[in-house]
Scaffold this motif. Structure first.
Motif, mmCIF file in Angstrom:
data_model
loop_
_atom_site.group_PDB
_atom_site.id
_atom_site.type_symbol
_atom_site.label_atom_id
_atom_site.label_comp_id
_atom_site.label_asym_id
_atom_site.label_seq_id
_atom_site.Cartn_x
_atom_site.Cartn_y
_atom_site.Cartn_z
ATOM 1 N N PRO A 126 -27.579 83.917 103.521
ATOM 2 C CA PRO A 126 -26.508 84.085 102.521
ATOM 3 C C PRO A 126 -25.580 82.894 102.427
ATOM 4 O O PRO A 126 -24.733 82.841 101.543
ATOM 5 C CB PRO A 126 -25.770 85.338 103.018
ATOM 6 C CG PRO A 126 -26.086 85.436 104.469
ATOM 7 C CD PRO A 126 -27.460 84.880 104.625
ATOM 8 N N GLU A 127 -25.711 81.928 103.310
ATOM 9 C CA GLU A 127 -24.844 80.750 103.242
ATOM 10 C C GLU A 127 -25.607 79.500 102.819
ATOM 11 O O GLU A 127 -25.049 78.398 102.809
ATOM 12 C CB GLU A 127 -24.160 80.513 104.597
ATOM 13 C CG GLU A 127 -23.179 81.627 104.977
ATOM 14 C CD GLU A 127 -22.368 81.292 106.213
ATOM 15 O OE1 GLU A 127 -22.670 80.249 106.834
ATOM 16 O OE2 GLU A 127 -21.458 82.053 106.552
ATOM 17 N N SER A 128 -26.875 79.646 102.464
ATOM 18 C CA SER A 128 -27.685 78.474 102.134
ATOM 19 C C SER A 128 -27.362 77.957 100.739
ATOM 20 O O SER A 128 -27.256 78.718 99.784
ATOM 21 C CB SER A 128 -29.179 78.822 102.203
ATOM 22 O OG SER A 128 -29.955 77.731 101.763
ATOM 23 N N LYS A 129 -27.192 76.635 100.630
ATOM 24 C CA LYS A 129 -27.025 76.023 99.322
ATOM 25 C C LYS A 129 -28.136 74.993 99.082
ATOM 26 O O LYS A 129 -27.963 74.034 98.343
ATOM 27 C CB LYS A 129 -25.645 75.376 99.175
ATOM 28 C CG LYS A 129 -25.289 74.328 100.215
ATOM 29 C CD LYS A 129 -23.903 73.771 99.938
ATOM 30 C CE LYS A 129 -23.498 72.719 100.963
ATOM 31 N NZ LYS A 129 -22.138 72.195 100.713
ATOM 32 N N VAL A 130 -29.266 75.229 99.734
ATOM 33 C CA VAL A 130 -30.442 74.380 99.576
ATOM 34 C C VAL A 130 -31.485 75.147 98.780
ATOM 35 O O VAL A 130 -31.821 76.285 99.110
ATOM 36 C CB VAL A 130 -31.017 73.966 100.944
ATOM 37 C CG1 VAL A 130 -32.268 73.123 100.754
ATOM 38 C CG2 VAL A 130 -29.973 73.207 101.751
ATOM 39 N N TYR A 201 -30.088 80.861 95.903
ATOM 40 C CA TYR A 201 -29.325 80.030 96.834
ATOM 41 C C TYR A 201 -27.993 79.676 96.183
ATOM 42 O O TYR A 201 -27.823 79.792 94.956
ATOM 43 C CB TYR A 201 -30.099 78.752 97.173
ATOM 44 C CG TYR A 201 -30.461 77.915 95.957
ATOM 45 C CD1 TYR A 201 -29.677 76.826 95.569
ATOM 46 C CD2 TYR A 201 -31.572 78.229 95.173
ATOM 47 C CE1 TYR A 201 -29.998 76.072 94.455
ATOM 48 C CE2 TYR A 201 -31.897 77.479 94.049
ATOM 49 C CZ TYR A 201 -31.110 76.402 93.698
ATOM 50 O OH TYR A 201 -31.424 75.661 92.588
ATOM 51 N N ILE A 202 -27.028 79.290 96.994
ATOM 52 C CA ILE A 202 -25.724 78.910 96.482
ATOM 53 C C ILE A 202 -25.867 77.655 95.617
ATOM 54 O O ILE A 202 -26.433 76.656 96.042
ATOM 55 C CB ILE A 202 -24.734 78.644 97.630
ATOM 56 C CG1 ILE A 202 -24.575 79.888 98.499
ATOM 57 C CG2 ILE A 202 -23.384 78.201 97.075
ATOM 58 C CD1 ILE A 202 -24.065 81.102 97.768
ATOM 59 N N GLY A 203 -25.358 77.733 94.394
ATOM 60 C CA GLY A 203 -25.470 76.615 93.462
ATOM 61 C C GLY A 203 -26.625 76.756 92.488
ATOM 62 O O GLY A 203 -26.816 75.880 91.639
ATOM 63 N N LYS A 279 -19.084 71.610 97.552
ATOM 64 C CA LYS A 279 -18.893 70.672 98.658
ATOM 65 C C LYS A 279 -18.272 71.374 99.858
ATOM 66 O O LYS A 279 -18.637 71.111 101.016
ATOM 67 C CB LYS A 279 -18.003 69.509 98.205
ATOM 68 C CG LYS A 279 -17.775 68.455 99.264
ATOM 69 C CD LYS A 279 -16.904 67.315 98.741
ATOM 70 C CE LYS A 279 -16.667 66.266 99.823
ATOM 71 N NZ LYS A 279 -15.826 65.140 99.310
ATOM 72 N N ASP A 280 -17.329 72.277 99.601
ATOM 73 C CA ASP A 280 -16.628 72.974 100.683
ATOM 74 C C ASP A 280 -17.419 74.150 101.250
ATOM 75 O O ASP A 280 -17.089 74.639 102.331
ATOM 76 C CB ASP A 280 -15.265 73.491 100.191
ATOM 77 C CG ASP A 280 -14.291 72.361 99.892
ATOM 78 O OD1 ASP A 280 -14.559 71.229 100.329
ATOM 79 O OD2 ASP A 280 -13.288 72.615 99.202
ATOM 80 N N TRP A 281 -18.406 74.639 100.505
ATOM 81 C CA TRP A 281 -19.165 75.809 100.966
ATOM 82 C C TRP A 281 -19.811 75.521 102.319
ATOM 83 O O TRP A 281 -20.311 74.434 102.533
ATOM 84 C CB TRP A 281 -20.240 76.178 99.927
ATOM 85 C CG TRP A 281 -21.013 77.390 100.325
ATOM 86 C CD1 TRP A 281 -22.208 77.435 100.978
ATOM 87 C CD2 TRP A 281 -20.617 78.743 100.137
ATOM 88 N NE1 TRP A 281 -22.575 78.734 101.203
ATOM 89 C CE2 TRP A 281 -21.612 79.548 100.702
ATOM 90 C CE3 TRP A 281 -19.496 79.352 99.561
ATOM 91 C CZ2 TRP A 281 -21.544 80.944 100.699
ATOM 92 C CZ3 TRP A 281 -19.426 80.733 99.550
ATOM 93 C CH2 TRP A 281 -20.447 81.507 100.114
#
Length: 352
Positions: A126-130, A201-203, A279-281
């Motif tokens: 749940p925290e992945s931004k890839v 994913y995040i983003g 960027k801050d995530w």
């Protein structure tokens, strides 16, 4: 009654009396014998364990939860109500599409030694931004997709033709269900089917169904995946900076996203906000608020005083004093006066 029948009855009664008094005790006393069953038989008699999505560390009753989700259907059409943890309060209609709970995982079960079904844990972070390394889904003629008609309006249609331009760019000619055709790029079409969790994913650029009666879809960027903290919902920032909590069936993945997803955002302030947010995530800047607090929020280009009516995880619902308009705002939005100043300061520092 004949004499022979009477004699027979007397003999029978006499014999029964004799059995009751006989020393050899022909009528035995009932005895209950308790025998312990083996463990495997006891386990087989137990009812199956109910399905669980939460891990031990992510119980919905955890003290970290800001509020409790009210029970209800997981029907994706019921997506306009917001719940809170305040007893005996009137629930306000939110000016945004919101599902009561995200369908956060599809699980496959197997049987353990006790016969209870074991549910696999979610295979996403749940925290992945890839962006996950998955095979690219094919886009082909006659496929039903969602396509951009205007900046904040996407509609369902069918791919009529795939056109390759002289410079190598690929365009898609889409015929809309209502009427009309458009020639659009790959980042302006989205898959009609619901994505899987592994694809998100995040983003991630997505399209959200924000209206159910007359289906309306709007583009945005995925900002939160389901977790204990947001009550198993997806947070999306629409391209006009509107935050919205939704369930999985309301999401659609963009078919061919840009290398830099922020490049397609029309509003510069929102683009700067999303750049800072990603960027801050996983620790984006936000501020805690409480119901009844007075804050200043930008409305039509002017900072306007309003009151916090409700807090829902990462969002607050505010009511403007001038016209009593209610809106949902992200707790770190550039529309909030203190956060707008921070974004401008960050942009100045980066420009030096």
């Amino acid at each position: 009654m004949s004499a022979s029948l009477c004699e027979t009855m007397n003999e029978t009664m006499s014999e029964a009396t004799h059995w009751g008094n006989d020393s050899d005790d022909r009528i035995k006393n009932a005895v209950v014998v308790l025998t312990r069953l083996p463990d495997y038989k006891i386990s087989a008699l137990r009812p199956p364990t109910p399905l669980q999505f939460y891990s031990e560390d992510e119980s919905p009753s955890s003290s970290d939860s800001d509020m409790q989700v009210e029970p209800g259907d997981d029907d994706s059409d019921s997506d306009y109500s917001v719940s809170n943890n305040k007893p005996n309060t009137v629930r306000r209609e939110a000016p945004r599409a919101q599902a009561p709970r995200a369908q956060a995982a599809s699980t496959s079960g197997s049987n353990n030694n006790n016969g209870a079904e074991v549910v696999a844990a979610p295979s996403f972070d749940p925290e992945s931004k890839v962006r996950p390394n998955l095979p690219e889904e094919e886009v082909k003629v006659d496929m039903v997709v969602l396509a951009r008609r205007r900046a904040m309006t996407w509609k369902r249609g069918k791919i009529l033709e795939i056109v390759t331009k002289e410079d190598g760019r690929i365009k898609y000619k889409v015929g809309f269900e209502e009427r009309g055709k458009s020639l659009v790029s790959g980042h302006h079409i989205a898959f009609d089917q619901t994505p899987t969790l592994e694809q998100l994913y995040i983003g991630a650029p997505v399209v959200v169904r924000v209206q159910t009666n007359n289906p309306l879809y709007q583009p945005g960027i995925l900002a939160e995946l389901p977790s204990r903290k947001n009550h198993l919902r997806f947070l999306v920032f629409l391209d006009d900076h509107t935050p919205i909590y939704v369930s999985l069936p309301l999401l659609h993945l963009v078919c061919r996203p840009l290398e830099d997803v922020l490049e397609g955002l029309p509003d510069n302030n929102h683009r700067c906000f999303m750049k800072r947010y990603l960027k801050d995530w996983p620790f984006p800047h936000s501020t805690q608020y409480k119901a009844g607090q007075t804050v200043h929020v930008e409305l039509n280009g002017v900072q306007t005083s309003c009151e916090v009516q409700e807090v829902d995880c990462s969002l607050i619902m505010v009511e403007f004093e001038t016209n009593h308009l209610e809106q949902w705002i992200y707790r770190g939005s550039v529309r909030l006066q203190q956060h707008m100043a921070r974004i401008l300061e960050s942009n100045e520092n980066e420009g030096k």
